[in-house]
Scaffold this active site. Structure first.
Site, PDB file in Angstrom:
ATOM      1  CD  GLU A  85      -2.953   1.101   2.293  1.00 32.10           C
ATOM      2  OE1 GLU A  85      -3.441   2.161   2.707  1.00 32.10           O
ATOM      3  OE2 GLU A  85      -3.282  -0.022   2.716  1.00 32.10           O
ATOM      4  CE  LYS A 280      -6.249  -0.901   5.374  1.00 32.59           C
ATOM      5  NZ  LYS A 280      -5.401   0.004   4.582  1.00 32.59           N
ATOM      6  CG  ASP A 296      -0.311 -16.597  11.309  1.00 29.59           C
ATOM      7  OD1 ASP A 296      -0.919 -15.830  10.548  1.00 29.59           O
ATOM      8  OD2 ASP A 296      -0.733 -17.725  11.627  1.00 29.59           O
ATOM      9  CG  HIS A 393      -3.360   7.447  -0.017  1.00 27.32           C
ATOM     10  ND1 HIS A 393      -2.680   6.339   0.446  1.00 27.32           N
ATOM     11  CD2 HIS A 393      -4.223   6.989  -0.957  1.00 27.32           C
ATOM     12  CE1 HIS A 393      -3.119   5.265  -0.184  1.00 27.32           C
ATOM     13  NE2 HIS A 393      -4.059   5.630  -1.036  1.00 27.32           N
TER      14      HIS A 393
END
Length: 438
Positions: A85, A280, A296, A393
């Site tokens: 991202e 998130k 993991d 962004h």
């Protein structure tokens, strides 16, 4: 419609690729070329990757970036991050630099306890079962000694085993709820091996227990498995400074920035729709370091989101306040991580990432990962409460758009220069690129 295939796992890698290409692609030759393009030319390294999972047909690359200037408990780190991202690494780096000049990040490991359970059905009373459990508890420990011996040498092992009555929620349902210390390993295989031995001992001893009826002796083991919910494997990360030192944006005062920032966190604390996106952003930083360190990320994600819901409502993982002129931003999160075993000794880039971090212990890695998440959250909230999230962004996303439309190096230079002074949007970039080409 593709016909079913028999014996696919027994095919060679070449045969698997050929079958996939012929049955699932309109241009099989091109598909084979794409899949093989990502094979590593080092045959030994490729074989290693092939054997990580089953039915391997190629490698799927993620960029490995670094975020420097992280000051954690007085020690400088450059943190490796594997993520696709745009702007995540840049945001983490910017937050790290910001706080390095304000005392850095402070971290504390609050606990390292991990959990596993044996789930079983028993038709008798809890009192009878509890008496049985008490009588066999020493045997539960003794019959796992061969499994726990090496872990105990490292300071780990089984911490506790308790019997839990869950019959109010499901008829005849009970648990052996066990806690473990696994030191620098994540410990999944160790925990599961112990649990399976508990289950075996439980079943065998029930057959011999004279206080049980014939029906009660037939304890039914449903499953034995570790839990990825680890609320007592906890780390705290925080930053703080006087509000007067928060000045960085000329368009907003320190006081207004602190007030808006705290309000933004409070909104995430009470509004689940916002909390999910808020968390998130934290996971952008956490997952990137977890993947780079060979851990993991799915297990960590599940445990962290369960933790965010532990009081019956999904809420923010991070918190902020201003007291007596001091701005404080902090987070407590569960992180069950390992720095030995698994991919840590197999994947060359995982080994390189851990060496970059100074070959940390599991507790040190917990602290580093938590800081990456807090830094990411700070960067996102700073953008949201000042310039807006899209300005930074979309500028980072600009290169992805240009690559999507196969821009030449000269076109990239012109587009980047143009958008230094113009708002970046997907349609705006496409329109400007087309104007150059026309």
């Amino acid at each position: 419609m593709t016909k079913a295939v028999s014996g696919f796992s027994k095919l060679s890698k070449e045969e698997k690729v050929q079958w996939i290409a012929e049955h699932h692609f309109s241009n099989p030759e091109q598909a084979v070329a794409v899949l093989k393009k990502y094979w590593n030319s080092d045959a030994e390294l490729q074989k290693l990757h092939d054997e990580f999972i089953e039915n391997t047909i190629s490698n799927f690359y993620l960029p490995l970036g670094v975020a420097p200037n992280f000051l954690i408990n007085g020690k400088n780190y450059t943190i490796p991050m594997a993520i696709e991202e745009s702007s995540v690494v840049a945001a983490a780096s910017k937050a790290a630099k910001f706080w390095a000049h304000r005392g850095g990040f402070k971290t504390t490991v609050l606990g390292t306890e991990k959990i596993g359970q044996v789930h079983f059905m028993f038709p008798g009373s809890f009192e009878t079962l509890h008496a049985f459990f008490t009588s066999i508890t020493p045997k539960l420990y003794s019959e796992t000694e061969s499994i726990t011996k090496n872990m105990q040498k490292r300071g780990g092992g089984i911490l506790d085993i308790e019997l839990r009555d869950k019959t109010s929620e499901l008829e005849n349902y009970y648990q052996l709820h066990a806690t473990f210390e696994t030191k620098d390993s994540m410990g999944a295989n160790f925990i599961n091996s112990c649990l399976e031995q508990f289950a075996k001992t439980l079943k065998e001893e029930a057959q011999k227990y004279t206080a049980f009826s014939d029906e009660e002796k037939n304890i039914q083991i449903i499953m034995s498995i570790l839990s990825n919910f680890v609320p007592n494997c906890l780390v705290r990360a925080e930053v703080s400074c006087p509000v007067a030192e928060l000045k960085e944006d000329k368009n907003i005062s320190q006081e207004e920035f602190a007030e808006k920032f705290v309000r933004a966190v409070q909104i995430a604390e009470i509004e689940p729709y916002r909390a999910v996106t808020h968390n998130k952003g934290i996971m952008n930083g956490i997952d990137a370091v977890i993947i780079a360190s060979g851990n993991d990320f799915r297990a960590v994600e599940a445990g962290i989101h369960a933790f965010a819901s532990r009081n019956g409502k999904y809420t923010s993982l991070s918190h902020a306040k201003v007291e007596n002129g001091i701005f404080t931003f902090w987070m407590e999160i569960p992180l069950a991580l390992g720095t030995v075993g698994g991919l840590t000794t197999l994947h060359p880039l995982v080994k390189a990432s851990l060496e970059m971090l100074g070959n940390p212990t599991a507790e040190e890695l917990m602290q580093i990962v938590a800081v990456a998440g807090l830094a990411q959250n700070f960067a996102a909230l700073r953008s949201l409460t000042t310039t807006g999230i899209q300005q930074g962004h979309m500028k980072m996303h600009l290169m992805n758009i240009l690559n999507q439309f196969k821009a030449t190096e000269e076109e990239k230079k012109q587009v980047i220069k143009y958008f230094e002074k113009n708002t970046v949007s997907h349609s705006g970039v496409v329109d400007y690129l087309e104007s150059l080409r026309n």
